[in-house]
Design an enzyme around this catalytic site. Structure first.
Site, PDB file in Angstrom:
ATOM      1  N   VAL A  94      -0.048  -2.503  10.733  1.00 33.88           N
ATOM      2  CA  VAL A  94       0.609  -2.177  11.998  1.00 33.88           C
ATOM      3  C   VAL A  94       0.107  -3.068  13.137  1.00 33.88           C
ATOM      4  O   VAL A  94       0.795  -3.247  14.131  1.00 33.88           O
ATOM      5  CB  VAL A  94       0.430  -0.688  12.373  1.00 33.88           C
ATOM      6  N   CYS A 112      -5.143  -3.448   2.533  1.00 34.27           N
ATOM      7  CA  CYS A 112      -4.864  -3.506   3.974  1.00 34.27           C
ATOM      8  C   CYS A 112      -6.116  -3.747   4.828  1.00 34.27           C
ATOM      9  O   CYS A 112      -6.665  -4.832   4.832  1.00 34.27           O
ATOM     10  CB  CYS A 112      -4.096  -2.255   4.394  1.00 34.27           C
ATOM     11  N   GLU A 155       0.872  -1.185   0.000  1.00 32.92           N
ATOM     12  CA  GLU A 155       0.000   0.000   0.000  1.00 32.92           C
ATOM     13  C   GLU A 155       0.915   1.244   0.000  1.00 32.92           C
ATOM     14  O   GLU A 155       1.966   1.241   0.652  1.00 32.92           O
ATOM     15  CB  GLU A 155      -0.836  -0.056   1.296  1.00 32.92           C
ATOM     16  N   LYS A 176      -9.569   2.381  -1.858  1.00 30.83           N
ATOM     17  CA  LYS A 176      -9.765   1.676  -0.583  1.00 30.83           C
ATOM     18  C   LYS A 176     -11.119   2.008   0.041  1.00 30.83           C
ATOM     19  O   LYS A 176     -11.453   3.185   0.237  1.00 30.83           O
ATOM     20  CB  LYS A 176      -8.630   2.034   0.371  1.00 30.83           C
TER      21      LYS A 176
HETATM   22  C1  ACM Z   1      -4.043  -0.116   7.134  1.00 33.06           C
HETATM   23  O1  ACM Z   1      -5.154  -0.248   6.613  1.00 33.06           O
HETATM   24  N1  ACM Z   1      -3.049   0.479   6.493  1.00 33.06           N
HETATM   25  C2  ACM Z   1      -3.783  -0.639   8.470  1.00 33.06           C
END
Ligand code: ACM
Length: 264
Positions: A169, A142, A39, A109
């Site tokens: 994370v 992510c 990402e 996203k």
């Molecule tokens: C994330 O969605 N970058 C944790």
């Protein structure tokens, strides 16, 4: 059969040219069919203002997707990579699928994480699947993993492989992708980054690596270390993902009971 994989590395915040060089150097000599990058692979993750995000965001197509397209053409491969996208006044945390002829697909996203909700608008593209010849590739980014509907939607739309650029994370995603693959009978390539960022007085973020390729039976075919760069390739048969039969009595998708599920 096809070769799929990921490049786990440590992008330097704001240093787009340097990050592209880093990727180019690490891919020297590589041949594969589908490579997933993290990402926000070209900019880094921890933005501290909307202005900064706007300056680093690019149009799609734009300079970074042109660079990816040249790489894809030279190597006759496909790449999925995350980048900050600018369209007019709007900024998105996006990912692109790029092949030898340029940009094939774009995904914005859906489920923004933490302060991403300040920098980016929530994506409205929905979840799409793109046919690259060897396989049908779906994209999520992510934190989309936290909503099982993301992977399920991609499976229902016919994805064989979920390409999953990430900047994780929290620790739970790598193991959870085993379940996402098992419950959808798909392959997934999660490409995370490593390193840490601590910008503008914000809380330090340490990225957990653990990029991986997972099979439709839940087997982890390859997993990277939490803190080392890694370029990994795995040979898979994407057609394995098209067999949704669990046993002679159960077909995964046909056995769903959507009339009994709550969707809102
Ligand atoms: C994330 O969605 N970058 C944790």
């Amino acid at each position: 059969m096809m070769k799929v994989g990921y490049l786990q590395f440590n992008p330097v915040f704001g240093e787009v040219a340097r990050n592209l060089d880093q990727v180019g150097e690490r891919l020297a000599g590589l041949t594969c069919d589908l490579l997933v990058l993290p990402e926000l692979f070209n900019t880094g993750y921890q933005f501290v203002s909307v202005d900064e995000t706007r300056k680093l965001a690019e149009e799609i197509p734009g300079p970074t997707t042109a660079w990816l397209g040249k790489l894809a053409a030279r190597r006759r491969m496909h790449l999925v990579a995350g980048l900050a996208e600018r369209e007019g006044d709007r900024l998105y945390n996006s990912a692109v699928l790029v092949g030898p002829s340029g940009v094939i697909g774009r995904y914005r996203k859906t489920h923004l994480f933490f302060e991403e909700t300040i920098w980016f608008a929530p994506g409205e593209t929905g979840f799409s699947v793109f046919d690259i010849g060897h396989a049908r590739v779906g994209i999520m980014i992510c934190f989309d993993w936290f909503y099982p509907e993301s992977a399920r939607t991609l499976a229902l739309k016919g994805a064989d492989i979920i390409a999953h650029p990430s900047n994780l994370v929290l620790p739970h995603c790598p193991d959870s992708m085993v379940t996402r693959c098992l419950e959808n009978r798909v392959f997934a390539v999660t490409c995370n980054r490593i390193g840490s960022e601590e910008r503008g007085g914000k809380k330090k973020l340490t990225y957990i690596g653990n990029s991986e390729v997972v099979a439709p039976n839940g087997k982890i075919l390859q997993r990277a270390k939490p803190d080392q760069p890694e370029l990994a390739m795995v040979e898979i048969d994407p057609l394995e993902a098209r067999n949704k039969r669990i046993n002679p009595y159960n077909d995964l998708l046909a056995g769903r009971r959507p009339d009994l599920y709550v969707t809102e």
